[in-house]
Design a protein around this motif. Structure first.
Motif, mmCIF file in Angstrom:
data_model
loop_
_atom_site.group_PDB
_atom_site.id
_atom_site.type_symbol
_atom_site.label_atom_id
_atom_site.label_comp_id
_atom_site.label_asym_id
_atom_site.label_seq_id
_atom_site.Cartn_x
_atom_site.Cartn_y
_atom_site.Cartn_z
ATOM 1 N N ASN A 83 0.815 -1.172 0.051
ATOM 2 C CA ASN A 83 -0.065 -0.076 0.136
ATOM 3 C C ASN A 83 0.672 1.317 0.063
ATOM 4 O OD1 ASN A 83 -1.600 2.230 1.658
ATOM 5 N ND2 ASN A 83 -2.941 0.994 0.656
ATOM 6 N N ASN A 500 -14.995 11.687 10.102
ATOM 7 C CA ASN A 500 -13.385 11.422 10.188
ATOM 8 C C ASN A 500 -13.054 11.222 8.585
ATOM 9 O OD1 ASN A 500 -12.123 11.590 12.508
ATOM 10 N ND2 ASN A 500 -13.987 10.435 12.957
ATOM 11 N N CYS A 501 -13.976 10.311 8.127
ATOM 12 C CA CYS A 501 -13.613 9.779 6.545
ATOM 13 C C CYS A 501 -14.400 10.412 5.383
ATOM 14 C CB CYS A 501 -13.655 8.081 6.634
ATOM 15 S SG CYS A 501 -13.352 7.527 8.177
ATOM 16 N N CYS A 504 -13.350 12.745 2.266
ATOM 17 C CA CYS A 504 -12.411 12.379 1.376
ATOM 18 C C CYS A 504 -13.018 10.981 0.805
ATOM 19 C CB CYS A 504 -10.896 11.851 1.877
ATOM 20 S SG CYS A 504 -9.983 13.372 2.489
ATOM 21 N N HIS A 505 -13.300 9.946 1.290
ATOM 22 C CA HIS A 505 -13.818 8.686 0.822
ATOM 23 C C HIS A 505 -14.965 8.695 0.230
ATOM 24 C CE1 HIS A 505 -9.849 6.466 1.557
ATOM 25 N NE2 HIS A 505 -9.945 7.118 2.632
ATOM 26 N N SER A 515 -6.618 9.580 -6.815
ATOM 27 C CA SER A 515 -6.056 10.088 -5.678
ATOM 28 C C SER A 515 -6.397 9.505 -4.459
ATOM 29 C CB SER A 515 -6.034 11.343 -5.857
ATOM 30 O OG SER A 515 -7.187 11.888 -5.641
ATOM 31 N N PRO A 517 -8.522 6.249 -2.740
ATOM 32 C CA PRO A 517 -9.267 5.137 -3.189
ATOM 33 C C PRO A 517 -10.459 4.817 -2.467
ATOM 34 C CG PRO A 517 -7.295 4.618 -1.514
ATOM 35 C CD PRO A 517 -7.469 6.220 -1.667
ATOM 36 N N LEU A 519 -13.175 2.639 -0.607
ATOM 37 C CA LEU A 519 -13.364 1.787 0.476
ATOM 38 C C LEU A 519 -14.370 0.711 0.319
ATOM 39 C CD1 LEU A 519 -12.740 4.266 3.687
ATOM 40 C CD2 LEU A 519 -10.985 2.952 2.146
ATOM 41 N N VAL A 535 -5.525 3.265 9.631
ATOM 42 C CA VAL A 535 -6.334 4.530 10.090
ATOM 43 C C VAL A 535 -5.355 5.014 11.056
ATOM 44 C CG1 VAL A 535 -8.528 5.113 11.604
ATOM 45 C CG2 VAL A 535 -8.718 3.632 9.650
ATOM 46 N N SER A 539 -1.400 7.152 5.777
ATOM 47 C CA SER A 539 -0.801 6.243 4.618
ATOM 48 C C SER A 539 -0.645 7.785 3.636
ATOM 49 C CB SER A 539 -1.592 5.319 4.062
ATOM 50 O OG SER A 539 -1.182 4.683 2.656
ATOM 51 N N MET A 542 -2.865 10.533 3.301
ATOM 52 C CA MET A 542 -3.810 10.245 4.013
ATOM 53 C C MET A 542 -3.496 10.267 5.603
ATOM 54 S SD MET A 542 -6.457 7.069 4.976
ATOM 55 C CE MET A 542 -6.703 6.853 6.641
ATOM 56 N N ARG A 651 4.676 11.472 -5.988
ATOM 57 C CA ARG A 651 5.176 11.247 -4.797
ATOM 58 C C ARG A 651 6.689 10.864 -4.924
ATOM 59 N NH1 ARG A 651 1.613 7.456 -1.388
ATOM 60 N NH2 ARG A 651 -0.359 7.743 -2.395
HETATM 61 C C1 HEC Z 1 -7.689 13.661 3.817
HETATM 62 C C2 HEC Z 1 -8.429 12.681 3.056
HETATM 63 C C3 HEC Z 1 -8.474 11.401 3.676
HETATM 64 C C4 HEC Z 1 -9.078 11.083 4.823
HETATM 65 C C5 HEC Z 1 -10.004 12.024 5.896
HETATM 66 C C6 HEC Z 1 -9.276 9.815 5.163
HETATM 67 N N1 HEC Z 1 -8.302 9.298 4.136
HETATM 68 FE FE1 HEC Z 1 -8.152 7.301 3.819
HETATM 69 N N2 HEC Z 1 -6.944 7.702 2.246
HETATM 70 C C7 HEC Z 1 -7.022 8.895 1.915
HETATM 71 C C8 HEC Z 1 -5.930 8.633 0.592
HETATM 72 C C9 HEC Z 1 -5.511 9.841 -0.110
HETATM 73 C C10 HEC Z 1 -5.561 7.367 0.627
HETATM 74 C C11 HEC Z 1 -4.525 6.637 -0.312
HETATM 75 C C12 HEC Z 1 -3.489 6.519 0.468
HETATM 76 C C13 HEC Z 1 -2.168 5.873 -0.192
HETATM 77 O O1 HEC Z 1 -1.842 5.919 -1.538
HETATM 78 O O2 HEC Z 1 -1.152 5.092 0.392
HETATM 79 C C14 HEC Z 1 -6.323 6.797 1.561
HETATM 80 C C15 HEC Z 1 -6.107 5.283 2.016
HETATM 81 C C16 HEC Z 1 -6.977 4.590 2.855
HETATM 82 C C17 HEC Z 1 -6.992 3.086 2.831
HETATM 83 C C18 HEC Z 1 -6.408 2.183 2.038
HETATM 84 C C19 HEC Z 1 -7.107 1.739 0.949
HETATM 85 C C20 HEC Z 1 -6.505 0.664 -0.099
HETATM 86 O O3 HEC Z 1 -7.190 0.475 -0.962
HETATM 87 O O4 HEC Z 1 -5.649 -0.061 0.481
HETATM 88 C C21 HEC Z 1 -7.976 3.007 3.930
HETATM 89 C C22 HEC Z 1 -8.417 1.720 4.444
HETATM 90 C C23 HEC Z 1 -8.473 4.025 4.333
HETATM 91 N N3 HEC Z 1 -7.709 5.301 3.679
HETATM 92 C C24 HEC Z 1 -9.544 4.203 5.366
HETATM 93 C C25 HEC Z 1 -9.913 5.465 5.963
HETATM 94 C C26 HEC Z 1 -10.661 5.703 7.111
HETATM 95 C C27 HEC Z 1 -11.315 4.543 7.721
HETATM 96 C C28 HEC Z 1 -10.833 7.030 7.410
HETATM 97 C C29 HEC Z 1 -11.425 7.526 8.338
HETATM 98 C C30 HEC Z 1 -10.963 7.222 9.751
HETATM 99 C C31 HEC Z 1 -9.833 7.621 6.391
HETATM 100 N N4 HEC Z 1 -9.222 6.605 5.321
HETATM 101 C C32 HEC Z 1 -9.826 9.038 6.250
HETATM 102 C C33 HEC Z 1 -7.418 9.929 2.000
HETATM 103 C C34 HEC Z 1 -8.072 10.125 3.049
#
Ligand code: HEC
Length: 741
Positions: A83, A500-501, A504-505, A515, A517, A519, A535, A539, A542, A651
């Protein structure tokens, strides 16, 4: 006389004359036996090529005239589940070290890609994933790799990949210890970026997270043989230490961050180590940290042997924008007004390039403090001025106006919505402080320069900066407590998700590819443990959510597994905006927070128009821009005939070579590009089966020059979920010229 913010744990000798400067251009990577006598910049035995982080190769077999003949000579698969990727391969002799399947450390034959050994990290996500450190003893008998797994520093035998049991406590050092916080409360501390090896020391930064209650980013040096801590520098100064008076009196007990999660640069000749430091907690609201907040957002110079303070330069005072520094500072010797000056240059997230005298930390060209807009947040005391370079021009936009909305967003209604949002936001340009209303942050907190962004040509004194044009929309709200709410796990989880999520998602979980992914079925696809760790730990880009209570996290997982079961009544959704339970800090102040506010269209396009990323070449003798070009493109737009847009949020960065090239990969067009380092003209590019990330490694073995880079399978734009089919494409691609017959 204040005591500086450092502490010697074992006594080391201070080399007399350390401050006697000589004009030097290069700090040779003085490591591997095989490379010990090699000419400067001809190996890749340190992260970014050399300990001075030049991202420069003196090799020139591959040059402007023949680069178009480059061929892939081998590929090593790293597993489709990687990832976090973008590992900068390390090459020592004929051995290449990479991050392989399930985040293992793997040794390969650097000419054939054949696996030599693998160190299993059991799919831990808490690993150093951008590169690795190599050390060897003076007589070459002891050779080690130093890296981190699960917040522990470990040493591996370079020949076998086996853990060295005599290092630390049975082979590891717990990095959560010694930070003045309960180690059990620290969910992440290891940095994704490797440190720097200097003599028998490993100098380390950390990735603390930037949420409330994250630990502080103390800088630490460990003995590479024993694992013993040798020195520690408090980046949030303790009582009596320098900079303590730039914080409230107890801040050192509760403020975190101010960490070197990015790249560290070593001036081996002078024995000085330079750290680009991050922002303090909490990123966007500082009522609990009145003051300038040293050493946040500072370029900090320490004695590499002792950790003793030498100088600092703060690029943002009392940061409210997450304007971390993380790109490796670049060491150059420029000629200004006929005089040679050793300088250090640091590109920031705010799109300024800071050029300082390496001896004193003072700007080489004028920098003036200018008044900036005042925050109206309750309890906030924003800093009245910020530093602005007046001679060296910025390398990107510092204002997003309504006319700048992306013309390639297909739906005119959506374009207009974004335009209206921009028109009605608070938008006074750089340093507009976050507020309870929509506030535009340009450049945004995922914009400007980042890790891997800089590379230099020490021969022509040119500095190349890769930067992202990515504004953010911030809006602060008081934090609410969900502890009082009752309901089934899926419903409670949905509330956690909305808060929280969702920004973006998205509400449908489909994300904003490429940009952000999808969920949809994420727990089925990657497993609950993995979602938990992502979380907790973030990542990049994120953000991490280290302070999300386990109960909330369990509910979140339940919701992600079965979103259809969640039933959040409309009045609860409405109440989420007016929370009854407000989280307070220990002094009784409300804790405000905001999302990171990445601005994308519903189809994953940027809200702002192109170029989305650029390379800017600076003439460092003059402090002026020679040229600027868009960096790469976007596959989906190129298919529509739209080119020259720059890639979406690269990146990593490039390598400059004596062959006259800038070699750089970009993810959103899956290409490796070769630009002319003198003019910025594209000479050659090739499409890879996966999207390149990170920084290439350029090395030579047996008279043949190689270019290696990491690439990761990516979702096609518009594709909702990543479901790799067919042959593996995530891994390492290695190129060379055809062998002469
Ligand atoms: C500010 C924007 C943002 C927020 C808020 C955010 N994410 Fe993300 N998330 C991303 C991005 C951008 C990536 C891709 C990261 C990467 O490429 O490593 C990601 C990746 C992920 C992944 C990995 C997906 C995969 O296909 O492997 C998971 C699981 C995830 N997010 C869960 C969450 C959860 C649950 C929350 C809330 C607690 C959250 N994210 C909040 C932007 C966000």
């Amino acid at each position: 006389m204040r005591i500086p913010a450092w502490q010697i744990i074992t006594s080391t000798t201070l080399v007399a004359g350390m401050m006697v400067f000589s004009v030097s251009r290069a700090n040779h990577p003085a490591q591997a036996a095989e490379v010990k006598n090699a000419a400067p910049y001809t190996t890749w035995s340190d992260y970014l090529g050399s300990a001075d982080s030049a991202q420069y190769s003196a090799l020139k077999q591959i040059n402007k005239t023949n680069v178009s003949q480059l061929q892939q000579v081998w590929f090593y698969p790293a597993g489709e589940n990687a990832n976090r990727f973008g590992f900068n391969p390390l090459v020592v002799g004929n051995t290449m070290i990479v991050m392989g399947r399930q985040n293992s450390v793997v040794a390969l034959n650097a000419t054939t890609g054949k696996e030599l050994w693998m160190h299993d990290n059991h799919n831990s996500r808490l690993v150093t994933h951008r590169g690795i450190n190599y050390w060897e003893s003076k007589d070459h008998s002891d050779r080690r790799l130093l890296t981190t797994v699960d917040n522990h520093l470990i040493a591996l035998d370079f020949a076998t990949g086996k853990v060295i049991e005599t290092f630390g406590d049975h082979g590891s050092v717990d990095l959560r210890e010694g930070l003045g916080r309960d180690p059990k409360t620290i969910s992440q501390i290891r940095s994704g970026t490797p440190g720097r090896v200097f003599e028998n020391l490993l100098i380390l930064g950390s990735a603390t997270g930037e949420a409330y209650d994250s630990p502080p980013g103390d800088l630490r040096a460990y003995d590479v043989v024993t694992g013993k801590l040798v020195w520690q520098f408090h980046t949030v100064p303790h009582p009596g230490e320098m900079g303590y008076d730039t914080w409230p009196k107890d801040a050192w007990k509760y403020i975190g961050g101010v960490n070197a999660w990015g790249e560290i640069t070593l001036d081996a000749k002078r024995g000085i180590v330079y750290f680009p430091l991050g922002s303090p907690t909490y990123d966007f609201y500082g009522a609990d940290r009145h003051g300038a907040n040293l050493f946040s957002d500072c370029l900090l110079a320490l004695d590499a042997r002792t950790g003793k303070y030498l100088w600092h330069f703060q690029t943002t005072h009392h940061d409210l924008w997450d304007y971390d520094l993380e790109a490796a500072p670049k060491l150059m010797t420029i000629t200004k007004d006929g005089k040679k000056i050793d300088v250090i240059a640091e590109p920031g997230k705010n799109n300024f390039l800071w050029v300082l005298d390496r001896a004193t930390g003072k700007p080489v060209w004028p920098v003036e403090e200018r008044p900036v807009p005042k925050s109206d947040m309750p309890g906030e005391q924003s800093w009245p001025t910020q530093p602005f370079p007046t001679h060296v021009p910025p390398f990107g936009k510092q204002m997003f106006s309504a006319d700048d909305v992306n013309p390639y967003i297909v739906d005119p209604k959506e374009r207009e919505e974004i335009r209206q949002k921009v028109l009605h936001a608070r938008n006074q340009g750089l340093y507009t402080p976050p507020s309870l209303e929509n506030t535009l942050e340009t450049p945004g907190n995922n914009g400007g320069a980042n890790w891997g962004s800089g590379s230099i040509d020490p021969v022509t004194n040119t500095l190349y900066v890769v930067s992202k044009n990515a504004p953010s929309m911030l809006k602060l709200a008081s934090r609410s407590s969900r502890e009082m709410m009752t309901g089934d796990p899926e419903t409670l989880g949905k509330i956690v998700y909305i808060q929280n999520c969702q920004m973006c998602h998205t509400a449908t979980l489909e994300g904003q590819p490429p940009s952000i992914p999808s969920l949809v079925d994420i727990v089925g696809r990657v497993g609950a443990d993995r979602v938990r760790s992502i979380v907790h730990e973030g990542s990049s880009p994120m953000p991490a959510f280290p302070d999300l209570p386990p109960r909330d996290l369990s509910h979140l997982i339940a919701f992600l597994q079965n979103p259809a079961k969640a039933n959040v009544p409309p009045d609860v959704i409405a109440a989420l905006d007016q929370p009854k339970q407000i989280v307070k800090d220990p002094e009784g102040r409300t804790r405000y927070w905001t999302g990171y506010g990445y601005m994308n269209s519903s189809t994953g396009m940027a809200a702002i128009g192109p170029p989305w990323s650029t390379i800017t070449a600076y003439d460092m003798n003059k402090g002026t821009i020679k040229w600027q070009i868009p960096l790469g493109g976007v596959t989906e737009l190129e298919a529509r005939g739209i080119t020259g847009t720059g890639s979406f949020w690269p990146r990593g960065g490039g390598v400059v070579t004596a062959g006259g090239l800038i070699l750089i990969g970009t993810r959103s067009d899956s290409k490796l590009h070769a630009y002319d380092k003198d003019t910025g003209k594209l000479i050659w590019e090739t499409v890879l089966p996966a999207g390149p990330q990170g920084i290439p490694a350029v090395y030579e073995i047996g008279g043949r020059e190689y270019v290696a880079l990491a690439a990761q399978s990516v979702a096609e734009p518009g594709q909702k979920t990543i479901k790799p089919t067919g042959p593996e494409t995530t891994g390492y691609y290695v190129f060379a010229l055809p062998k002469k017959p």
